[in-house]
Design a protein around this motif. Structure first.
Motif, PDB file in Angstrom:
ATOM      1  N   SER A 182       1.043  -1.137   0.025  1.00 56.52           N
ATOM      2  CA  SER A 182      -0.012   0.256   0.049  1.00 56.52           C
ATOM      3  C   SER A 182       1.028   1.225  -0.145  1.00 56.52           C
ATOM      4  O   SER A 182       0.644   2.272   0.612  1.00 56.52           O
ATOM      5  CB  SER A 182      -1.128   0.031   1.129  1.00 56.52           C
ATOM      6  N   LEU A 183       1.987   0.937  -0.645  1.00 56.03           N
ATOM      7  CA  LEU A 183       2.875   2.273  -0.894  1.00 56.03           C
ATOM      8  C   LEU A 183       2.593   2.925  -2.283  1.00 56.03           C
ATOM      9  O   LEU A 183       2.959   2.464  -3.331  1.00 56.03           O
ATOM     10  CB  LEU A 183       4.446   1.647  -0.865  1.00 56.03           C
ATOM     11  N   PHE A 184       1.956   3.842  -2.187  1.00 52.17           N
ATOM     12  CA  PHE A 184       1.457   4.732  -3.601  1.00 52.17           C
ATOM     13  C   PHE A 184       2.312   5.867  -3.833  1.00 52.17           C
ATOM     14  O   PHE A 184       2.844   6.626  -2.837  1.00 52.17           O
ATOM     15  CB  PHE A 184      -0.117   5.192  -3.251  1.00 52.17           C
ATOM     16  N   PRO A 185       2.532   6.305  -4.811  1.00 56.19           N
ATOM     17  CA  PRO A 185       3.259   7.272  -5.384  1.00 56.19           C
ATOM     18  C   PRO A 185       3.276   8.556  -4.576  1.00 56.19           C
ATOM     19  O   PRO A 185       1.893   8.875  -4.672  1.00 56.19           O
ATOM     20  CB  PRO A 185       3.183   7.509  -6.870  1.00 56.19           C
ATOM     21  N   GLY A 202      -5.742   7.911   2.901  1.00 58.65           N
ATOM     22  CA  GLY A 202      -5.973   8.611   1.562  1.00 58.65           C
ATOM     23  C   GLY A 202      -5.345   7.775   0.259  1.00 58.65           C
ATOM     24  O   GLY A 202      -5.127   8.411  -0.687  1.00 58.65           O
ATOM     25  N   ALA A 203      -5.285   6.516   0.632  1.00 57.89           N
ATOM     26  CA  ALA A 203      -4.975   5.574  -0.693  1.00 57.89           C
ATOM     27  C   ALA A 203      -5.957   5.711  -1.663  1.00 57.89           C
ATOM     28  O   ALA A 203      -7.071   5.665  -1.842  1.00 57.89           O
ATOM     29  CB  ALA A 203      -4.942   4.247  -0.195  1.00 57.89           C
ATOM     30  N   PRO A 204      -5.334   5.777  -3.166  1.00 56.98           N
ATOM     31  CA  PRO A 204      -6.194   6.043  -4.281  1.00 56.98           C
ATOM     32  C   PRO A 204      -6.903   4.776  -4.528  1.00 56.98           C
ATOM     33  O   PRO A 204      -7.720   5.001  -5.304  1.00 56.98           O
ATOM     34  CB  PRO A 204      -5.234   6.533  -5.327  1.00 56.98           C
ATOM     35  N   LYS A 205      -6.240   3.537  -4.263  1.00 61.38           N
ATOM     36  CA  LYS A 205      -7.121   2.374  -4.223  1.00 61.38           C
ATOM     37  C   LYS A 205      -8.037   2.032  -3.144  1.00 61.38           C
ATOM     38  O   LYS A 205      -7.520   2.072  -2.060  1.00 61.38           O
ATOM     39  CB  LYS A 205      -6.073   1.200  -4.754  1.00 61.38           C
TER      40      LYS A 205
END
Ligand SMILES: O=C(O)[C@H](O)[C@@H](O)[C@H](O)[C@H](O)COP(=O)(O)O
Length: 294
Positions: A182-185, A202-205
Motif C-alpha cells: 500500500s505504498l502509493f506514489p 487517502g490511498a487512491p485504491k
C-alpha cells in the motif's frame, strides 16, 4: 544489488501456475536448508490468482505448511472477516486448504480488533477518513505489527530493517500507478525510511485506509517477486524497470537482498523498453517439478 530477472509468460493463467510451481520449489528448498520458511502475501487479483494456483498445484504439499510463517505486505484497515481484507481472500484462496499452523499465520490487525477505531474502522464511517480515531487506530495497528515482526526477527528492541525476519519470498502485486503493497506514489508511506510498518490514509485504491510494510522492510526480504499481468500494467512495468525514483515509482524500490523477480504475462511486458532483458518463461515451468531445481 542484483539486477532484477524478468520472466514473461504466454498468458495470465500460465503465469499464475508457473509462479505457483516456482513458489513451491522456493519454500521447500528454504525448509530443506533452514528447517523453516517464510512468505509475505499480497492482495489483488494477481496475488490471489497465484494463491489459487498454488492450492491447485499437484506439488503443493512439497511445502511443509506447518513449518511456514505467513505474513502480509499490506492490508485494508477493515473489520475482521470483511471480504475485502487481503487476509480473508488469502484464507479462501489457499490457507484454509492447507495445514498451516495458526500460530505461524500473522494477519495484520483488523479495524475492529484491539487497535480498531470501532466497528467501521474503514475510512468512510466511525471516526471517518483520517479522523483522530482512525488515525490513532491505524498507527497503533501498524506499531503492533512492527513489534510482531521485530519479535519474530529476535530483534524486539531494534528498529529499521533489522527488525523484520529475512523473509524467504515476499510477493507484491503492482498497481497501474506502480504502487506495491500500500505504498502509493508520493504518499508519506513510500517516503518512510525508518519504520517497518506504517498506516496509510487517502490511498487512491479503495479502501483509503490501510496498513503497509515500508520499502526498508520489503528490502529486508531475501527474494522479492513482483507480479503483473494484463495490458493495464504494461506502462507501470516499463516505468518501474527503468525509473530510479522510488517515491514517484514505488515498484522501482522493491528488491530483495538475494534476488528480485518480475513475473509477467506478455500483455504486461508489451512496453518493456530496449535494453531491458526479459526471458520467455518455458511452459514447462508451470509443470510441477521437484524442489531443488531452482
Ligand atoms: O491491498 C491491495 O490491493 C494489494 O496489496 C495491492 O498492492 C495489489 O497487489 C495491487 O494493487 C495490484 O492489484 P491487482 O493484482 O488486482 O492489479
Amino acid at each position: 544489488m542484483t539486477a532484477p530477472r524478468i520472466l514473461v509468460h504466454r498468458d495470465t493463467e500460465l503465469m499464475a501456475r508457473a509462479t505457483a510451481a516456482r513458489l513451491v520449489r522456493a519454500l521447500a528448498d528454504a525448509q530443506t536448508a533452514r528447517g523453516t520458511a517464510s512468505v509475505v502475501l499480497t492482495g489483488g487479483r494477481n496475488g490471489n490468482a497465484l494463491l489459487a494456483a498454488l492450492a491447485a498445484s499437484p506439488d503443493r504439499d512439497a511445502v511443509d505448511w506447518a513449518r511456514l510463517d505467513v505474513w502480509w505486505g499490506d492490508e485494508r484497515f477493515l473489520p475482521g472477516g470483511d471480504p475485502d481484507r487481503n487476509e480473508v481472500q488469502a484464507r479462501e484462496a489457499l490457507l484454509d486448504a492447507v495445514g498451516v499452523d495458526p500460530a505461524r499465520v500473522h494477519p495484520m490487525p483488523a479495524a475492529d480488533g484491539p487497535h480498531g477505531a470501532g466497528e467501521s474502522g474503514g475510512a468512510d464511517g466511525g471516526a471517518g477518513d483520517g479522523g483522530d480515531g482512525t488515525e490513532a487506530a491505524v498507527a497503533g495497528a501498524a506499531e503492533a505489527y512492527a513489534r510482531e515482526l521485530a519479535e519474530a526477527a529476535g530483534a524486539a528492541d531494534e528498529h529499521g530493517p533489522a527488525a523484520v525476519p529475512a523473509f524467504d519470498v515476499l510477493l507484491l502485486g503492482v498497481g497501474p500507478d506502480t504502487h506495491v503493497a500500500s505504498l502509493f506514489p508520493e504518499l508519506s508511506a513510500v517516503r518512510e525510511t525508518e519504520r517497518t510498518v506504517v498506516g496509510v490514509h487517502g490511498a487512491p485504491k479503495p479502501p483509503p485506509v490501510r496498513i503497509s510494510l515500508t520499502l526498508p522492510a520489503i528490502r529486508a526480504a531475501r527474494e522479492v517477486w513482483l507480479l503483473a499481468a494484463g495490458e493495464d500494467k504494461a506502462g507501470a512495468v516499463a516505468r518501474a524497470l527503468t525509473a530510479t525514483g522510488e517515491i514517484q515509482v514505488p515498484a522501482a524500490g522493491a528488491r530483495g537482498t538475494e534476488r528480485t523477480l518480475w513475473l509477467l504475462d506478455r500483455a504486461a511486458a508489451a512496453r518493456l523498453p530496449e535494453g531491458v532483458t526479459a526471458e520467455e518463461a518455458a511452459p514447462e515451468d508451470a509443470a510441477a517439478s521437484p524442489p531443488g531445481s531452482g
